[in-house]
Design a protein around this motif. Sequence first.
Motif, PDB file in Angstrom:
ATOM      1  N   ILE A 154       0.811  -1.222   0.000  1.00  0.00           N
ATOM      2  CA  ILE A 154       0.000   0.000   0.000  1.00  0.00           C
ATOM      3  C   ILE A 154       0.846   1.274   0.000  1.00  0.00           C
ATOM      4  N   SER A 155       2.159   1.191   0.224  1.00  0.00           N
ATOM      5  CA  SER A 155       2.927   2.421   0.431  1.00  0.00           C
ATOM      6  C   SER A 155       3.737   2.885  -0.772  1.00  0.00           C
ATOM      7  N   TRP A 156       3.953   2.016  -1.780  1.00  0.00           N
ATOM      8  CA  TRP A 156       4.804   2.443  -2.897  1.00  0.00           C
ATOM      9  C   TRP A 156       4.240   3.592  -3.719  1.00  0.00           C
ATOM     10  N   PRO A 157       2.876   3.774  -3.807  1.00  0.00           N
ATOM     11  CA  PRO A 157       2.385   4.816  -4.712  1.00  0.00           C
ATOM     12  C   PRO A 157       2.890   6.223  -4.374  1.00  0.00           C
ATOM     13  N   LYS A 158       3.172   6.470  -3.079  1.00  0.00           N
ATOM     14  CA  LYS A 158       3.666   7.796  -2.704  1.00  0.00           C
ATOM     15  C   LYS A 158       4.942   8.119  -3.485  1.00  0.00           C
ATOM     16  N   TYR A 159       5.840   7.131  -3.567  1.00  0.00           N
ATOM     17  CA  TYR A 159       7.104   7.345  -4.283  1.00  0.00           C
ATOM     18  C   TYR A 159       6.882   7.415  -5.784  1.00  0.00           C
ATOM     19  N   ALA A 160       5.959   6.584  -6.268  1.00  0.00           N
ATOM     20  CA  ALA A 160       5.661   6.605  -7.702  1.00  0.00           C
ATOM     21  C   ALA A 160       5.152   7.983  -8.103  1.00  0.00           C
ATOM     22  N   ARG A 161       4.322   8.574  -7.248  1.00  0.00           N
ATOM     23  CA  ARG A 161       3.774   9.906  -7.546  1.00  0.00           C
ATOM     24  C   ARG A 161       4.877  10.959  -7.577  1.00  0.00           C
ATOM     25  N   VAL A 162       5.729  10.937  -6.549  1.00  0.00           N
ATOM     26  CA  VAL A 162       6.817  11.927  -6.513  1.00  0.00           C
ATOM     27  C   VAL A 162       7.702  11.766  -7.745  1.00  0.00           C
ATOM     28  N   ALA A 163       8.111  10.523  -8.027  1.00  0.00           N
ATOM     29  CA  ALA A 163       9.018  10.287  -9.155  1.00  0.00           C
ATOM     30  C   ALA A 163       8.347  10.669 -10.462  1.00  0.00           C
ATOM     31  N   LEU A 168       7.973  14.174 -15.119  1.00  0.00           N
ATOM     32  CA  LEU A 168       7.179  14.972 -16.064  1.00  0.00           C
ATOM     33  C   LEU A 168       7.757  16.377 -16.181  1.00  0.00           C
ATOM     34  N   ALA A 169       8.190  16.932 -15.043  1.00  0.00           N
ATOM     35  CA  ALA A 169       8.724  18.295 -15.079  1.00  0.00           C
ATOM     36  C   ALA A 169      10.027  18.354 -15.876  1.00  0.00           C
ATOM     37  N   LEU A 170      10.788  17.270 -15.866  1.00  0.00           N
ATOM     38  CA  LEU A 170      12.097  17.299 -16.529  1.00  0.00           C
ATOM     39  C   LEU A 170      12.055  16.869 -17.980  1.00  0.00           C
ATOM     40  N   LYS A 171      11.137  15.956 -18.318  1.00  0.00           N
ATOM     41  CA  LYS A 171      11.340  15.215 -19.568  1.00  0.00           C
ATOM     42  C   LYS A 171      11.233  16.085 -20.813  1.00  0.00           C
ATOM     43  N   LEU A 195      17.027  10.277 -13.523  1.00  0.00           N
ATOM     44  CA  LEU A 195      17.147   9.755 -12.148  1.00  0.00           C
ATOM     45  C   LEU A 195      18.072  10.591 -11.259  1.00  0.00           C
ATOM     46  N   PRO A 196      19.284  10.940 -11.705  1.00  0.00           N
ATOM     47  CA  PRO A 196      20.137  11.719 -10.808  1.00  0.00           C
ATOM     48  C   PRO A 196      19.531  13.063 -10.411  1.00  0.00           C
ATOM     49  N   ASN A 197      18.659  13.603 -11.255  1.00  0.00           N
ATOM     50  CA  ASN A 197      18.069  14.902 -10.949  1.00  0.00           C
ATOM     51  C   ASN A 197      16.801  14.818 -10.110  1.00  0.00           C
ATOM     52  N   ILE A 198      16.198  13.628  -9.990  1.00  0.00           N
ATOM     53  CA  ILE A 198      14.975  13.546  -9.180  1.00  0.00           C
ATOM     54  C   ILE A 198      15.236  12.834  -7.857  1.00  0.00           C
TER      55      ILE A 198
ATOM     56  N   ALA B  96      21.887  27.812 -19.828  1.00  0.00           N
ATOM     57  CA  ALA B  96      22.171  26.963 -18.674  1.00  0.00           C
ATOM     58  C   ALA B  96      21.209  25.787 -18.599  1.00  0.00           C
ATOM     59  N   GLY B  97      19.966  26.009 -19.001  1.00  0.00           N
ATOM     60  CA  GLY B  97      18.971  24.950 -18.915  1.00  0.00           C
ATOM     61  C   GLY B  97      19.209  23.806 -19.880  1.00  0.00           C
ATOM     62  N   SER B  98      20.031  24.041 -20.905  1.00  0.00           N
ATOM     63  CA  SER B  98      20.222  22.984 -21.894  1.00  0.00           C
ATOM     64  C   SER B  98      21.360  22.040 -21.516  1.00  0.00           C
ATOM     65  N   PHE B  99      21.973  22.276 -20.350  1.00  0.00           N
ATOM     66  CA  PHE B  99      22.967  21.329 -19.834  1.00  0.00           C
ATOM     67  C   PHE B  99      22.463  20.738 -18.523  1.00  0.00           C
ATOM     68  N   ASP B 100      22.685  19.442 -18.347  1.00  0.00           N
ATOM     69  CA  ASP B 100      22.285  18.766 -17.115  1.00  0.00           C
ATOM     70  C   ASP B 100      23.019  19.405 -15.925  1.00  0.00           C
ATOM     71  N   PRO B 101      22.268  19.945 -14.951  1.00  0.00           N
ATOM     72  CA  PRO B 101      22.917  20.642 -13.830  1.00  0.00           C
ATOM     73  C   PRO B 101      23.858  19.763 -13.004  1.00  0.00           C
TER      74      PRO B 101
END
Lengths: 285, 252
Positions: A154-163, A168-171, A195-198, B96-101
């Motif tokens: 029951i607890s994994w969805p919290k992480y799925a939502r954050v990730a 979505l914000a990065l892609k 992954l390294p950024n989230i 800056a945004g076009s490079f991975d920070p």
Amino acid sequence: MNETVTVRVQKVKKNGIKARLIFFLILVAVLLLVTIFADKIVPYDPYAQDLSLSRLPPSASHWMGTDQYGRDVFSRVVVGAQTSVFSTLALVGVISVFGTIVGTLCGYYGGALDSIVMRISDVCLAFPGLVFALAIAALLGGGVSNAVIALAVISWPKYARVARSQTLALKNGPFVSAARLSGSSSMQMILRHILPNIIGPILVTAMLDIGTMMMELAGLSFLGLGAQPPTAEWGNMMSGGRSMLQTYPWLVLSPGFAIFLTVVIFNLLGDTVRDYMDPKNSRAR
Amino acid sequence: MEPILKVTDLSKSFSRAGKNEFFAVDHVSFEVMPGEILGIVGESGSGKSTIAKLITRQIDATTGTIEIDGQDITKLTGRQLIPVYAKVQMVFQTPAGSFDPRRTLGDGICESLRNKGISKVEREAKARGLLEQCGLSSEFLERYPHQVSGGQCQRAAIARALMCDPRILIFDEATSALDVTVQKQIIELLQQLQREKKLAYLFICHNLALVQQFCDKVLVLYDGKIVEYGLPDDVILYPQSEYARRLVDAIF
């Protein structure tokens, strides 16, 4: 002039956070060391029964008194940390890794996979967590590993939502587009750039979750669906002493205090990690 | 001579519930010859950046075809696009945004060659050479995006775009975020690179004066449609459409 003042204030604040982070990391390290070496440092065998020593109040020889079977409560609390802390860490580790993988894939690929997984996670989040876990644990039967499985489900969805939201914000951001134009495959983009950024927000969620999960695991044990007697486990011990709360309060208060202390330490560490990762504080790094 | 980029009847529409389809790019056709600089101007929301995204296949076209060097790329997906990205590259609006920070500029610049399996020594040697051509010393390979200025970052982005020896470069308002003096230096760099490497540019911009001195041809976009297409001097001195006239009046 004004700017230098701001910079200095930020720096002081930053150093304060760093000191706090180190302090709580040391506390957690001590806690983990105690947990790992619990067998070696306890004064008595936590499972040795001696009815002649039954229900002794706290004293110099038994710091937290003894329970109804004459077992030393302090030893049981220390050894109980192994079950409580390790199962909590395993639980949080599993759900954060699984949730992150699922959420990142959903956010990145979208489409039918995303819709299906997000509806499942909506169901998990809409249900009162502990009730759902109770049902699953009851289905699987008692035991620590079953309680961990029940809470994981029951607890994994919290992480799925954050990730997912972070992905979505990065892609569609410029640096992911630039990586795509550099001929990177989707897997490479997820592993190298997304992954390294989230990982920051996920780490913070996991840190803050340790306390909650520890309490829920203890809750399941308290209700008889987690660790089974005679296993030394905090929730289980509280459950055993519950009927004697008014006459022999140390039976409940000792494991209760252990839970309280551990949860507070992990929560404060989580808060500090969040402050440390906050971009408003971290540009100076 | 074959055009390096040929766009035919290209459009991108977004459907809206209960309303008519909205065309961000509305049946647009144009060509870029090898070594030619085509400027695209237009106000915000006129579809300039959408065209750049369509050509680099970051979004799918609703109608029309895109040909790069004679190859229709409109329907290619995933790995099929990798060889295309060796011919067309893009420089983004936010340096800056076009490079991975979390990665160094060198990582970003070398990424395309790393994906091709070229050794670290070789790709870094090439990156150093290109950085130098773009007016940056090789120590910038080790820097992080937040440690360099906007102009330096944009030079690094140009170096990155040149790593796989493309035939055409797309600049999506690549100089808009920079101050005027840096902007001038970047334009000079682009002119020099264009002469040396016989590159074609698709230069998206909202600065008509810049387009006039820099581009061989200009295309004015309004509401997703081409309203002017010709030599810069013709468009600026004798604008045919109402919008282009207003655009010119607003500047000169």
